[in-house]
Design a protein around this motif. Structure first.
Motif, short mmCIF file in Angstrom:
data_model
loop_
_atom_site.label_atom_id
_atom_site.label_comp_id
_atom_site.label_asym_id
_atom_site.label_seq_id
_atom_site.Cartn_x
_atom_site.Cartn_y
_atom_site.Cartn_z
N GLU A 246 31.77 48.51 33.74
CA GLU A 246 31.45 48.52 32.32
C GLU A 246 32.45 47.66 31.53
O GLU A 246 32.05 46.97 30.58
N LYS A 276 27.14 55.20 28.10
CA LYS A 276 25.72 55.21 28.47
C LYS A 276 25.03 56.52 28.13
O LYS A 276 23.93 56.77 28.59
N TYR A 277 25.70 57.36 27.37
CA TYR A 277 25.05 58.61 26.95
C TYR A 277 25.01 58.65 25.44
O TYR A 277 25.99 58.34 24.77
#
Lengths: 304, 406
Positions: A246, A276-277
């Motif tokens: 990332e 990513k949440y």
């Protein structure tokens, strides 16, 4: 074809040729795995470079990389071998049409190497001209216990039994690397046969080195800021901590946006590359990002 | 064979009596095993205690879970005098109020003692069950109190009942369809491999389709159990329940992971893995630091979602949430975290042990928040026995009725 590294330093240098930067701890385990011929079991968060090490190792040693991606319900026919049923069917029809009645002949023809479809495990045990291949068994936690039990046998003896053909044994065992994201605890019996290593997030210095290796055209200030910010973010209470992958992705995003330094606005706009949440993004939006950026600047100022 | 033992005629009788004691303590010993034991004792000789012990153990015990019971019964039966004193201390705790505290009984000791002295005055009064009324809503403690829990040991009768209750239990969760196949004449897919083998045996003649069907797999079970102050009376029963879930032979669920929470979340799976229930209870009481503390369900679920859900819910696990739903913390956290939990597991089953009225109306805010998010809701009207819990899970979900009452 490169030969196996003789020391831990050699291992670091060898993997550096493939742009893989690794710490002394991981290098030691990799060196031992190669030296002792034991499978290497790597566990850690997603995106810390577990899969990448197998690729780097195969590249550096000039060996084939054979990848077995695990999934729920993985069975012998997709992991080891399968018979080519349609070809066998045609062969039977042909034999019928030709009036062939020799039963044993038919059997030995149908179940010969010609009709065998090799899957990754069998492929890894077969001889390779470049030397034993690197076998990557990826995300072993995705499969179930019965397959794990089967792997136990395959990994301890490096041999596979095909009822119709007999035992197939690897002359020189492959270099085996297993990875797991810990969506399930892998059984101790399998871990016991491997060298176990928990892959941590890298330190600031190492992550900087990784970033420089992968993206040489990022300015030094930006990469320092990026790494410092990501490390700060990992301290926070987030659901999914950003991995090295990332960090690299994010730095690419920043290059694409022509950013020269991190500002709260730039960070807020590109947070999706790191987190990513939705919960994490919601938690980090607005004042939190400003706070983190301020802290990151303070930290860098302190360091210099 | 009996002749060989003749020099010490009493030995045979004693060994038989000993096996009777073992049976009473819950170990199933067959007559053939007794015969083996006699032969073994004759073969090893009766000179050393350790030889005798291991000869009996090797022949009479065939399950790991009975080792501890065997050890205790053996020690008591082939008694050493000091042990009796210690035992008396544990059996009659009221007698020595002023005396220094007795050493903690070893696991399974109570069962062993009961097997030997049926008439012995065991601690007969079970822990008083609180009559709970609406006041319990105000009975959480505000502060985080950390304390370990000492459980009373299990009796043999309790263990037998529990095993029966759990063996017959089914979960309100259907089995998962796995991707593995099993040969079945009524299957839906052709099993090419089997067909080809058959064809080869018949000169290439394919006479019938071999079929296969997906093999159902029982879902894993994750039990998250509230151990805060309002649930304390039931803690022992709940821990026994979790242990029985882990160990009883039942094909309706696969692996069991256990968690407890009061003010913090603890993974107790390691403790549950102890085979002997008393040993397990001891570990559980020590492992979780927040017995009888306050309740913060939302925070506990948050910790579970963050640290454990990805590790234990990966393979379509069913979550069994055992709590009274009386939330002390922030309701919004509870809502968000419970929603995430219900989305990430296959089924969320809520077992509420405190609702003992049929006309219960969910007034507490925590209960009203949780209720719409769970897949099925079961109220346990009596937590005195595992049979009660099993029956509650067996019965239909009461979610709709309670939702209507909201």
């Amino acid at each position: 074809m490169a030969s196996l590294p003789a020391t831990i330093e050699d291992t670091v240098d060898l993997l550096a040729t493939q742009d893989y930067v690794l710490g002394r701890d991981l290098a030691t385990v990799v060196f031992l795995a190669l030296k002792l011929g034991k499978p290497l079991f790597l566990e850690g968060e997603a995106g810390v470079g577990k899969t990448q090490i197998a690729k780097a190792l195969a590249g550096a040693l000039g060996r084939d990389l054979i990848r077995l991606q695990c999934f729920e319900g993985l069975d012998a026919s997709s992991a080891i071998y399968e018979w080519n049923f349609s070809a066998q069917m045609i062969a039977i029809r042909t034999a019928e049409a030709a009036g062939q009645v020799d039963r044993s002949g038919l059997q030995s023809e149908l179940f010969s190497e010609d009709y065998l479809i090799r899957r990754p495990l069998l492929e890894a045990l077969s001889p390779h001209p470049e030397g034993p291949p690197v076998l990557l068994i990826d995300e072993i936690d995705r499969t179930d216990e019965p397959f794990e039990a089967f792997l136990l046998e395959a990994l301890s003896d490096f041999q596979i039994t095909i009822p119709e053909l007999g035992v197939i044994r690897a002359e020189t065992p492959p270099i085996v690397i297993l990875t797991s994201n810990r969506t399930r605890e892998v059984h101790d019996a399998l871990k016991r046969r491997c060298l176990y290593h928990w892959v941590e997030f890298p330190s600031v210095e190492r992550e900087l080195e990784i970033l420089r290796t992968h993206l040489p055209d990022v300015s030094e200030t930006l990469s320092q800021q990026v790494v410092a910010f990501v490390h700060q973010l990992r301290q926070e209470d987030v659901f999914k901590k950003p991995g090295v992958a990332e960090t690299i992705d994010w730095a690419k995003c920043l290059i694409a946006l022509d950013a020269v330094a991190l500002t709260p606005e730039v960070v807020a706009g590109t947070l999706g590359a790191l987190l990513k949440y939705q919960d994490d993004i919601a938690r980090m939006s607005g004042s939190e990002v400003t706070r983190l950026v301020t802290e990151m600047r303070a930290q860098l100022a302190l360091a210099s | 064979m009996a002749d060989a033992a003749r020099p010490d005629g009493k030995l045979v009788d004693n060994i038989v009596l000993f096996t009777h004691a073992l049976r009473k303590a819950g170990v199933r010993v067959g007559t053939a095993q007794v015969q083996n034991a006699l032969q073994a004792v004759i073969a090893t000789g009766f000179t050393r205690r350790a030889d005798f012990y291991h000869a009996l153990r090797a022949t009479l015990i065939c399950r790991q879970k009975h080792l501890e019971t065997f050890h205790q019964v053996f020690t008591l039966f082939w008694r050493d005098p000091e042990f009796l004193d210690r035992l008396l201390q544990t059996m009659l705790p009221l007698m020595q109020v002023a005396a220094p505290p007795p050493p903690k009984p070893d696991a399974a000791q109570r069962r062993a003692a009961q097997a030997l002295w049926d008439a012995a005055p065991a601690k007969s009064d079970p822990p008083m069950r609180e009559e709970l009324d609406m006041d319990m809503r105000f009975s959480w403690s505000e502060n985080e109190v950390l304390r370990a829990q000492d459980f009373e040991q299990m009796t043999a009768a309790e263990l037998v009942q529990a095993e029966q209750a759990i063996c017959q239990m089914t979960l309100p969760a259907p089995p998962v369809r796995s991707r593995r196949f099993v040969a079945r004449p009524t299957g839906s897919r052709p099993d090419l491999r089997r067909m080809m083998r058959r064809a080869v045996r018949r000169q290439g003649e394919i006479d019938r389709l071999a079929l296969k069907a997906p093999l159902p797999r029982p879902p894993d079970l994750v039990a998250i159990c509230d151990i805060s102050g309002s649930m304390t009376v039931y803690a022992r029963m709940m821990m026994h329940f979790l242990h029985a879930l882990t160990w009883s032979p039942n094909k309706n669920w696969g692996k069991v992971h256990g968690f407890t929470f009061g003010t913090r979340l603890t993974n107790i799976s390691r403790g549950l893995a102890q085979r002997d229930i008393d040993a397990a209870l001891e570990v559980l009481g020590r492992d979780a630091p927040d017995w009888q503390g306050g309740t913060r369900i939302g925070d506990a679920l948050r910790a579970f979602n963050r640290d454990w859900s990805r590790r234990v819910l990966g393979r379509g696990a069913v979550v069994l949430l055992i709590t009274d739903g009386l939330e002390r913390g922030d309701i919004n956290t509870l809502r968000a975290e419970a929603e995430r939990l219900s989305l990430s597991c296959r089924r969320l089953i809520w077992l509420n042990p405190l609702l003992r009225w049929d006309r219960f109306e969910p007034k507490a805010e925590g209960i009203r928040t949780l209720l719409p998010l769970v897949d099925s809701f079961h109220a346990c009207h009596s937590l005195d026995s595992l049979a009660g819990i099993a029956a509650a899970l067996q019965g239909g979900s009461e979610k709709q009725r309670l939702l209507a009452a909201c």
